[in-house]
Scaffold this motif. Structure first.
Motif, PDB file in Angstrom:
ATOM      1  N   ALA A 139     -93.339 -19.059 -87.586  1.00 45.85           N
ATOM      2  CA  ALA A 139     -92.383 -19.154 -88.692  1.00 45.85           C
ATOM      3  C   ALA A 139     -92.950 -20.011 -89.826  1.00 45.85           C
ATOM      4  O   ALA A 139     -92.854 -19.636 -91.006  1.00 45.85           O
ATOM      5  CB  ALA A 139     -91.067 -19.745 -88.197  1.00 45.85           C
ATOM      6  N   LEU A 140     -93.539 -21.140 -89.479  1.00 48.24           N
ATOM      7  CA  LEU A 140     -94.099 -22.026 -90.507  1.00 48.24           C
ATOM      8  C   LEU A 140     -95.286 -21.377 -91.209  1.00 48.24           C
ATOM      9  O   LEU A 140     -95.411 -21.459 -92.431  1.00 48.24           O
ATOM     10  CB  LEU A 140     -94.509 -23.362 -89.892  1.00 48.24           C
ATOM     11  N   ARG A 141     -96.155 -20.723 -90.450  1.00 46.79           N
ATOM     12  CA  ARG A 141     -97.324 -20.073 -91.049  1.00 46.79           C
ATOM     13  C   ARG A 141     -96.932 -18.889 -91.918  1.00 46.79           C
ATOM     14  O   ARG A 141     -97.702 -18.461 -92.777  1.00 46.79           O
ATOM     15  CB  ARG A 141     -98.295 -19.638 -89.958  1.00 46.79           C
ATOM     16  N   PRO A 181     -95.122 -18.700 -97.518  1.00 47.43           N
ATOM     17  CA  PRO A 181     -96.203 -18.651 -98.511  1.00 47.43           C
ATOM     18  C   PRO A 181     -96.589 -20.052 -98.958  1.00 47.43           C
ATOM     19  O   PRO A 181     -95.721 -20.880 -99.262  1.00 47.43           O
ATOM     20  CB  PRO A 181     -95.588 -17.859 -99.667  1.00 47.43           C
ATOM     21  N   GLY A 182     -97.885 -20.332 -98.925  1.00 49.17           N
ATOM     22  CA  GLY A 182     -98.378 -21.640 -99.330  1.00 49.17           C
ATOM     23  C   GLY A 182     -98.756 -22.531 -98.169  1.00 49.17           C
ATOM     24  O   GLY A 182     -99.427 -23.554 -98.354  1.00 49.17           O
ATOM     25  N   VAL A 183     -98.350 -22.168 -96.944  1.00 50.90           N
ATOM     26  CA  VAL A 183     -98.716 -22.972 -95.779  1.00 50.90           C
ATOM     27  C   VAL A 183    -100.173 -22.689 -95.436  1.00 50.90           C
ATOM     28  O   VAL A 183    -100.582 -21.546 -95.274  1.00 50.90           O
ATOM     29  CB  VAL A 183     -97.799 -22.686 -94.570  1.00 50.90           C
ATOM     30  N   ALA A 229     -87.469 -22.074 -92.555  1.00 49.96           N
ATOM     31  CA  ALA A 229     -88.279 -21.224 -91.675  1.00 49.96           C
ATOM     32  C   ALA A 229     -88.076 -21.619 -90.217  1.00 49.96           C
ATOM     33  O   ALA A 229     -87.926 -20.762 -89.342  1.00 49.96           O
ATOM     34  CB  ALA A 229     -89.756 -21.315 -92.057  1.00 49.96           C
ATOM     35  N   VAL A 230     -88.048 -22.922 -89.955  1.00 52.44           N
ATOM     36  CA  VAL A 230     -87.816 -23.407 -88.589  1.00 52.44           C
ATOM     37  C   VAL A 230     -86.402 -23.033 -88.142  1.00 52.44           C
ATOM     38  O   VAL A 230     -86.197 -22.549 -87.026  1.00 52.44           O
ATOM     39  CB  VAL A 230     -88.055 -24.925 -88.488  1.00 52.44           C
ATOM     40  N   ALA A 231     -85.428 -23.226 -89.025  1.00 49.50           N
ATOM     41  CA  ALA A 231     -84.035 -22.892 -88.701  1.00 49.50           C
ATOM     42  C   ALA A 231     -83.882 -21.400 -88.424  1.00 49.50           C
ATOM     43  O   ALA A 231     -83.175 -21.001 -87.485  1.00 49.50           O
ATOM     44  CB  ALA A 231     -83.114 -23.326 -89.832  1.00 49.50           C
TER      45      ALA A 231
END
Length: 95
Positions: free
Chosen positions: A30-32, A35-37, A66-68
């Motif tokens: 989710a984190l990856r 955009p921008g990670v 994203a985590v939620a």
């Protein structure tokens, strides 16, 4: 230092609700996907996610969402530390 290096931010998130390696994989994915990670690493034992991102492309709120959206909750560690400090102060005043 190049402009790109200066734009990168690193944040540690406290992630609640994970119980297995599959949970870690869901949160990292989710984190990856934000955009921008640039990099995302999640540790089940410490319940922390370390995320490096380009601040002009991603925001802390987007990371939390994203985590939620993956079924967990997250807060930036400095926010968690601040809440803990406030709780400690309130308990101290009670005594």
């Amino acid at each position: 230092m190049t402009t790109k290096e200066q734009e990168k931010q690193k944040v540690t998130l406290s992630v609640d609700g994970m119980s297995c390696a599959s949970c870690v994989a869901h949160v990292e994915k989710a984190l990856r996907g934000v955009p921008g990670v640039v990099e995302a690493s999640v540790n089940l034992a410490t319940e922390k996610a370390t995320v490096q991102y380009v601040d002009s492309l991603a925001t802390l709120d987007e990371l939390r969402h994203a985590v939620a959206d993956s079924g967990y909750s997250a807060e930036a560690m400095d926010e968690v530390d601040e809440e803990a400090d406030q709780e400690r102060l309130a308990r101290t005043k009670e005594v």
